[in-house]
Motif scaffolding. Structure first.
Motif, short mmCIF file in Angstrom:
data_model
loop_
_atom_site.label_atom_id
_atom_site.label_comp_id
_atom_site.label_asym_id
_atom_site.label_seq_id
_atom_site.Cartn_x
_atom_site.Cartn_y
_atom_site.Cartn_z
N ILE A 148 27.50 -0.80 1.14
CA ILE A 148 26.44 0.11 1.60
C ILE A 148 25.76 -0.46 2.84
N LYS A 149 25.57 0.41 3.80
CA LYS A 149 24.87 0.07 5.04
C LYS A 149 23.75 1.12 5.20
N ALA A 150 22.51 0.68 4.99
CA ALA A 150 21.42 1.67 4.97
C ALA A 150 20.13 1.03 5.42
N GLU A 151 19.19 1.94 5.78
CA GLU A 151 17.81 1.57 6.10
C GLU A 151 16.88 2.44 5.26
N ILE A 152 15.90 1.83 4.67
CA ILE A 152 14.94 2.55 3.83
C ILE A 152 13.55 2.29 4.36
N LEU A 153 12.83 3.37 4.69
CA LEU A 153 11.47 3.27 5.20
C LEU A 153 10.51 3.42 4.03
N VAL A 154 9.64 2.41 3.85
CA VAL A 154 8.69 2.39 2.75
C VAL A 154 7.28 2.55 3.30
N SER A 155 6.49 3.43 2.64
CA SER A 155 5.09 3.62 2.98
C SER A 155 4.24 2.86 1.97
N PHE A 156 3.40 1.94 2.47
CA PHE A 156 2.53 1.10 1.63
C PHE A 156 1.10 1.64 1.68
N LEU A 157 0.44 1.67 0.51
CA LEU A 157 -1.01 1.87 0.46
C LEU A 157 -1.62 0.52 0.12
N VAL A 158 -2.29 -0.07 1.10
CA VAL A 158 -2.85 -1.41 0.97
C VAL A 158 -4.33 -1.29 0.63
N ASP A 159 -4.76 -1.95 -0.45
CA ASP A 159 -6.16 -1.87 -0.85
C ASP A 159 -7.01 -2.85 -0.07
N GLN A 211 -14.39 -0.05 11.98
CA GLN A 211 -15.80 -0.22 12.36
C GLN A 211 -16.41 -1.45 11.67
N GLY A 212 -15.62 -2.53 11.61
CA GLY A 212 -16.09 -3.78 11.03
C GLY A 212 -16.11 -3.82 9.52
N GLU A 213 -15.62 -2.76 8.86
CA GLU A 213 -15.64 -2.69 7.40
C GLU A 213 -14.22 -2.75 6.87
N VAL A 214 -13.99 -3.50 5.80
CA VAL A 214 -12.68 -3.58 5.16
C VAL A 214 -12.44 -2.27 4.41
N VAL A 215 -11.28 -1.64 4.67
CA VAL A 215 -10.97 -0.33 4.08
C VAL A 215 -9.53 -0.31 3.58
N LYS A 216 -9.24 0.68 2.75
CA LYS A 216 -7.86 0.95 2.37
C LYS A 216 -7.16 1.66 3.52
N SER A 217 -5.84 1.45 3.58
CA SER A 217 -5.11 2.12 4.65
C SER A 217 -3.62 2.11 4.33
N TYR A 218 -2.89 2.96 5.05
CA TYR A 218 -1.43 3.05 4.88
C TYR A 218 -0.74 2.30 6.02
N THR A 219 0.45 1.80 5.72
CA THR A 219 1.31 1.21 6.72
C THR A 219 2.75 1.41 6.29
N LYS A 220 3.69 1.33 7.23
CA LYS A 220 5.11 1.58 6.94
C LYS A 220 5.97 0.43 7.48
N HIS A 221 7.08 0.15 6.74
CA HIS A 221 8.03 -0.88 7.17
C HIS A 221 9.43 -0.50 6.69
N TRP A 222 10.44 -0.96 7.47
CA TRP A 222 11.84 -0.67 7.18
C TRP A 222 12.44 -1.81 6.34
N PHE A 223 13.31 -1.45 5.41
CA PHE A 223 14.13 -2.40 4.65
C PHE A 223 15.59 -2.15 5.04
N ASN A 224 16.27 -3.17 5.49
CA ASN A 224 17.64 -3.04 6.00
C ASN A 224 18.63 -3.62 4.98
N TYR A 225 19.78 -2.95 4.83
CA TYR A 225 20.82 -3.39 3.92
C TYR A 225 22.18 -3.27 4.61
N GLY A 226 22.97 -4.36 4.51
CA GLY A 226 24.33 -4.34 5.03
C GLY A 226 24.44 -4.61 6.51
N PHE A 227 23.40 -5.08 7.18
CA PHE A 227 23.47 -5.35 8.61
C PHE A 227 23.69 -6.85 8.85
#
Length: 227
Positions: A148-159, A211-227
């Motif tokens: 398998i040769k694939a890329e999977i994009l994951v969306s994280f909710l970071v507290d 605005q100087g305050e720690v908040v929750k937020s989303y971020t995204k990253h790729w996971f690569n397989y077979g490269f």
């Protein structure tokens, strides 16, 4: 001489008589014309009209009635549902006939981490989350054997503590083995998405700030397989 005078006097008298006769005849003609001339009916004037009481003027008052339109048709009666005593047996669905593995490796899978606080989630913070620890997923043996040769994009909710509260699959790219061409798919199989989410929940981040305050937020990253 005397005879001549007589003749003259006689002729004058005869002339006068003729003149007088003509005058008399003319007068008679005029009198007869005015006497026998047809006279039109007399025109009644306003003074000639005698008004009487209204009861005398109006002979008879006829009372007319308007024909009434036919009444509207009655409203249709709504049928009253009659309850029956038929008992419908519910079909009991057993999970033995469902292959859960067919549904456990798709984009609909969501990984849940530790539940954070209920503060707001910043969609576009001034300082997004930054990675401080990466955990690589374990590639299943079936995926290795299939090449398998694939890329999977994951969306994280970071507290606010930097932990992953939720991880979801946003996109899956499946590449050809012999080229760099790929197609976007909904599932990849071989338990690859489950392994990806299991590793993603162990990542750690420096939390986002807005605005100087720690908040929750989303971020995204790729996971690569077979490269």
């Amino acid at each position: 001489m005397i005879q001549k005078l007589k003749n003259i006097i006689s002729s004058q008298v005869s002339y006068k008589n003729r003149i007088l006769g003509s005058i008399v005849v003319a007068q008679l003609i005029v009198i007869s014309v005015f006497t026998f001339w047809p006279v039109p009916d007399q025109v009644r004037t306003y003074q000639d009209i005698v008004f009487t009481d209204s009861e005398a003027i109006i002979d008879e008052v006829q009372i007319t009635t308007q024909k009434s339109s036919p009444p509207p048709p009655p409203r249709p009666q709504v049928p009253v549902p009659v309850p029956n005593d038929q008992v419908i047996e519910e079909e009991i669905l057993t999970l033995e006939d469902i292959d859960i593995s067919e549904y456990s490796d798709s984009m609909s899978v969501v990984g849940l981490g530790k539940v954070g606080d209920s503060d707001r989630i910043a969609s576009n913070p001034q300082l997004p989350p930054s990675i401080i620890r990466i955990v690589e997923p374990t590639l299943p043996e079936e995926a290795k054997e299939a090449g398998i040769k694939a890329e999977i994009l994951v969306s994280f909710l970071v507290d606010k503590k930097g932990q992953v509260e939720e991880a979801t699959i946003s996109q899956i790219r499946l590449y050809d083995k012999d080229s760099d061409d790929y197609r976007v798919v909904d599932r990849v199989g071989y338990g690859l998405t489950n392994a990806t989410l299991e590793a993603a929940l162990q990542w750690r981040f420096r939390p986002a700030k807005d605005q100087g305050e720690v908040v929750k937020s989303y971020t995204k990253h790729w996971f690569n397989y077979g490269f």
